[in-house]
Scaffold this motif. Structure first.
Motif: not given
Length: 298
Positions: A14-33
């Motif tokens: 669920g890592r992708t889902t977690a990133l989407k939730v954090l993005e909804d909380l106002g964090l800027e998401a960067v994936d697969n860095l």
């Protein structure tokens, strides 16, 4: 100080889902860095505006556990930001089912079986898991559950107070892994043996009246609340932002549900922020597996 949340864990957890939730909380998401860019990205963050959620996992060809650990230790020691590591975990059997149902190939199983790919990834990430500030096991979580847990840990609006979640569960289906405190209410009289009450749940008034008529119910609830109320400020003082209290009975349908609802209400009356849900009452909504399929992600 900015928050930098590093999100990693088992593929399919669920890592992708977690990133989407954090993005909804106002964090800027960067994936697969790529790990080599981690420090450069952190150094470019505006200290007044941007919190980051960064997804890193073994899919990247440049992934190296030792390099990740070294960079995390250096970043934590530099004081440039508040670095928190979130690790998403899941049972191997559930991971196998998710990959089978979505027909996605495991990122480390190109030249080996799915089982070997999962085992290899777990071995690779063992040391990273040990460093994690937060470990969330998604084996039995719905997408809504995962969002609730992540929000409890990372929602800035909740950051200065202790968010409490009370859940009911069935011992037959196992202990909830996210629970901080577990209470067993199987000593209370069981509505299951009343033919009229059996189809109902602890949300129905006849079941609630039946359980409340148990001679030990009122004294138990009083002692439970008196136990918890002095502890909650201590948890908050220690920096804990999220507390899960689990209440279990045999079937997770009657006694535990009513006790969880009663406990939630009394803690709210005492001024605490409390949510409640009932794990083993049939629920609607997308599961993590279904969400993975919708997103097309492992």
């Amino acid at each position: 100080m900015n928050r930098i949340v590093i999100v990693t864990g088992m593929a399919g957890a669920g890592r992708t889902t977690a990133l989407k939730v954090l993005e909804d909380l106002g964090l800027e998401a960067v994936d697969n860095l790529p790990i080599g860019l981690l420090r450069k990205l952190v150094q470019t963050v505006d200290p007044l505006e941007t919190d980051l959620a960064i997804g890193i996992d073994p899919r990247s060809r440049t992934f190296d556990v030792e390099a990740l650990i070294t960079r995390l230790e250096r970043l934590r020691g530099s004081g440039v930001a508040e670095i928190r590591l979130l690790f998403l975990d899941c049972d191997d059997e559930v991971l196998r089912r998710r990959f089978s149902e979505t027909r996605r190939r495991h990122p480390l199983a190109f030249d080996r079986s799915l089982e070997d790919g999962i085992a290899h990834e777990r071995q690779i990430l063992a040391r990273v898991r040990e460093m994690a500030d937060h470990i969330i096991d998604t084996s039995a979580l719905t997408a809504a559950d995962l969002k609730r847990v992540i929000s409890g840990h990372f929602d800035a609006a909740e950051g200065q107070r202790l968010a409490i979640h009370v859940m009911s569960f069935s011992f037959r289906n196992g202990l909830p892994r996210e629970a901080d405190l577990v209470f067993d209410v199987r000593f209370l009289r069981n509505p299951h043996y009343d033919r009229d009450l059996r189809p109902m749940t602890g949300l129905d008034q006849p079941v609630q009246e039946y359980v409340a008529d148990d001679l030990d119910f009122a004294s138990f609830m009083e002692r439970l609340v008196n136990l918890l109320l002095p502890l909650l400020p201590r948890y908050r003082a220690e920096g804990k932002s999220y507390l899960t209290i689990a209440v279990g009975c045999t079937g997770g349908k009657h006694r535990s549900v009513f006790v969880a609802e009663s406990l939630s209400a009394q803690l709210r009356e005492a001024g605490w922020v409390v949510g409640a849900h009932h794990r083993d009452i049939p629920r609607t909504g997308a599961t993590i597996e279904q969400l993975r399929a919708i997103e097309g992600q492992p």
